[in-house]
Design a protein around this motif. Structure first.
Motif: not given
Lengths: 336, 123, 151
Positions: A193-197, A208-209, A325-329
């Protein structure tokens, strides 16, 4: 033997195979540049059902049955169904699973669910817990809109950073045996979480994730962007992709022409979707049609598939929380 | 005042109010509900300090059709009812004056919700 | 805190890359549509006044608003109002027709959840604040005028 390599990546010893994929999309997506790759295009987005929720469910069911049909299987041949979607309590997935006589694991990773399910499915197969796994996700513009945003008939403008939830569903069949493309590695992402709301700027919240997961994958496998024919993200959209490229450069990896984003590929610029497509169905339908087709034809030999998700709810955003956010690769190599 | 000039003024004032709101939307990313509330409160305020009526004389529908007019009616209703009924007017005034608008919005919304359903969005 | 600093830096980084709304075209559309709706209102007002000359201005005004509200609900019902809103922005939000649209659109949207829990409950999801703040403000104005009236 531990199959973990590096800090976050799993290396499969007997790479599970994606033997088949089925993609179904709505009418607007049917006008996209990728239209000819989809297995089925709806004529109307209610799919002759009474509500949009029922339509989404029917799409998901058709994706699952379509994929098993294509693989000359019965739905009973599937050991486990892994599925998820965007609606509260993932109703599309669990209600679709009601139609199947198989074990069901519901997943929620917001829009990252497609690669999440593929990665979990690959683990199940490589761990010899299952022979055949179906991985499916769906999303629908109208169900997402009423849950996360405004009623369809409200006259308001979409902000320029917004994305268009893709009406679509996709299903991949993973198997230990058979002919298909190998999933060699999987990297499960961290929640970042980079603080985007801003709810209308998901790309910035997820980038970022995505960067974090991609860096981990490169680091753990000792590869870099040049080693892959294609690196594809789920639904970062135009802005999110640009941010990802910058963030990766900051980490010392250069993403070149081999990078693209499903959300951006899904719609042409004349379709008025601003930053592009989003939703579970976005990466699900692109991966299970276009990318599998390109692997089949041999144009791509080694690709990274990375769906990205914004883990917010209407409650969290109304309470002013920022968007994690999250990302799976996963790494997929062309099979023989 | 000739009628062409009246319409020109109505058009200009109404348009100006809407473009002001549009600037707010673009600059602050306000949602439509916030915009409606803000402009309604502007109307209440203008009426309360007594300058809405003179503006209305000049701008006519240019100021009464925007939600500012709705806010002004609320305030005007309250002011008049307080003068007539005292404390009771504090509570009855606002709603009484705008009852027509609220009832129409609710009634027609109900009616059309029974007849029509939401349409699929293309753009 | 370090984390906060990083978030700030990222926000700024994102801010610089945000796509811009085309400012003047959107402003122009809001102006034109907003002005036009007001003119339609004036037209209805004048017509009623001409047909029923005995009516007071205040009454004619109320009828005018009711007719605009009717038209806006109808356009919402047939799926036209959201298309107008798509290019007009505030031009179709600020006039009373926007209020009507914000009542009618959730009513239509949640029809599938039934009349009571769908249409009736959800009707004010967007317009609720308008009515609540409006009524509260009118009570406040009433109190102020009552106190002024005491002296």
């Amino acid at each position: 033997m531990l199959k973990k390599v590096g800090e976050h990546t799993i290396k499969f010893t007997m790479p599970p195979k994606i033997i088949n994929g089925y993609a179904i999309v709505g009418p607007k997506e049917g006008e996209s540049p990728l239209a000819k790759y989809f297995d089925y295009i709806l004529k109307n987005d209610t799919f002759n059902e009474k509500s949009y929720e029922l339509a989404e469910r029917k799409m998901l069911e058709q994706a699952i049955f379509g994929a098993t049909d294509k693989a000359n299987m019965l739905s009973t041949d599937i050991d486990i169904l892994l599925s998820g979607d965007l609606l509260n309590q993932i109703i599309s997935s669990s209600f679709s699973a009601r139609q199947l006589q198989t074990s069901f694991i519901g997943l929620f990773g917001a829009c990252s669910t497609m690669t999440e399910s593929l990665a979990v499915g690959a683990c199940l197969i490589d761990g010899e817990f299952a022979d055949t796994v179906a991985c499916a996700t769906s999303s629908h513009f109208s169900t997402a809109e009423r849950q996360f945003r405004y009623p369809l008939e409200l006259g308001c403008q979409r902000p320029p950073t917004s994305q268009w939830t893709v009406t679509g569903a996709g299903c991949s069949i993973l198997s230990r045996e058979g002919k298909g493309h190998n999933i060699t590695h999987a990297t499960f992402g961290k929640v970042i979480d980079f603080g985007i709301n801003d709810m209308n700027n998901m790309g910035a919240a997820m980038a970022p994730a995505a960067a974090d997961t991609l860096c981990n994958l490169f680091k753990d496998t000792g590869t870099s962007a040049q080693d892959y024919d294609l690196i594809v993200t789920g639904d970062l959209g135009k802005l999110g992709s640009e941010l990802l490229i910058d963030l990766m450069e900051h980490h010392g990896y250069k993403l070149g022409n081999n990078y693209c984003d499903c959300g951006q590929m899904m719609f042409s610029s004349s379709q008025n979707t601003f930053m592009g497509g989003s939703g579970c169905g976005c990466s699900a339908s692109v991966i299970n049609s276009y990318i599998l087709a390109k692997l089949d034809s041999g144009e791509y030999k080694k690709v990274i598939l990375m769906s990205t998700g914004a883990l917010l709810s209407t409650t969290s955003s109304q309470q002013g929380e920022t968007i994690p956010g999250i990302a799976h690769a996963i790494v997929v190599e062309k099979g023989k | 005042m000739s009628s062409v000039l009246t319409y020109l003024i109505v058009f200009l004032i109404g348009g100006l109010i809407c473009s002001l709101a549009q600037i707010l939307i673009i600059r602050t990313r306000m949602t439509s509900a916030r915009i409606l509330v803000l402009f309604e409160l502007i109307g209440v305020f203008l009426q309360a300090i007594g300058i809405f009526e003179p503006i209305k004389e000049f701008a006519k529908s240019g100021i009464t059709v925007p939600i500012i007019g709705f806010g002004a009616s609320l305030a005007k209703g309250a002011i008049e009812a307080v003068a007539k009924d005292g404390i009771l007017g504090i509570f009855t005034g606002g709603i009484t004056a705008t009852a027509g608008g609220i009832a129409a919005a609710v009634g027609f919304a109900y009616l059309f919700a029974l007849i029509f359903s939401s349409h699929s969005k293309k753009t | 805190m370090d984390k906060e600093k990083m978030n700030m830096a990222y926000s700024k980084f994102v801010e610089n890359r945000l796509p811009k709304t085309k400012f003047f075209p959107s402003l122009l559309w809001a102006f034109l549509v907003g002005g036009l709706i007001c003119c339609i209102g004036q037209g209805i007002f004048d017509s009623i006044g001409a047909i029923f000359p005995s009516l007071e201005d205040k009454v004619v005004q109320s009828y005018t608003l009711i007719i605009i509200i009717f038209l806006a609900s109808f356009l919402t019902g047939i799926g036209v109002y959201d298309r107008i809103g798509n290019f007009a922005g505030a031009g179709s939000i600020v006039p009373i027709s926007g209020f009507s649209n914000s009542v009618a659109s959730p009513a239509l949207e949640f029809k599938r959840e039934g009349v009571i829990f769908g249409v009736c409950v959800k009707m004010f999801t967007i317009a609720g604040p308008v009515i609540v703040t409006g009524i509260s403000a009118s009570i406040l104005v009433g109190i102020i005028y009552y106190i002024i009236g005491l002296f």
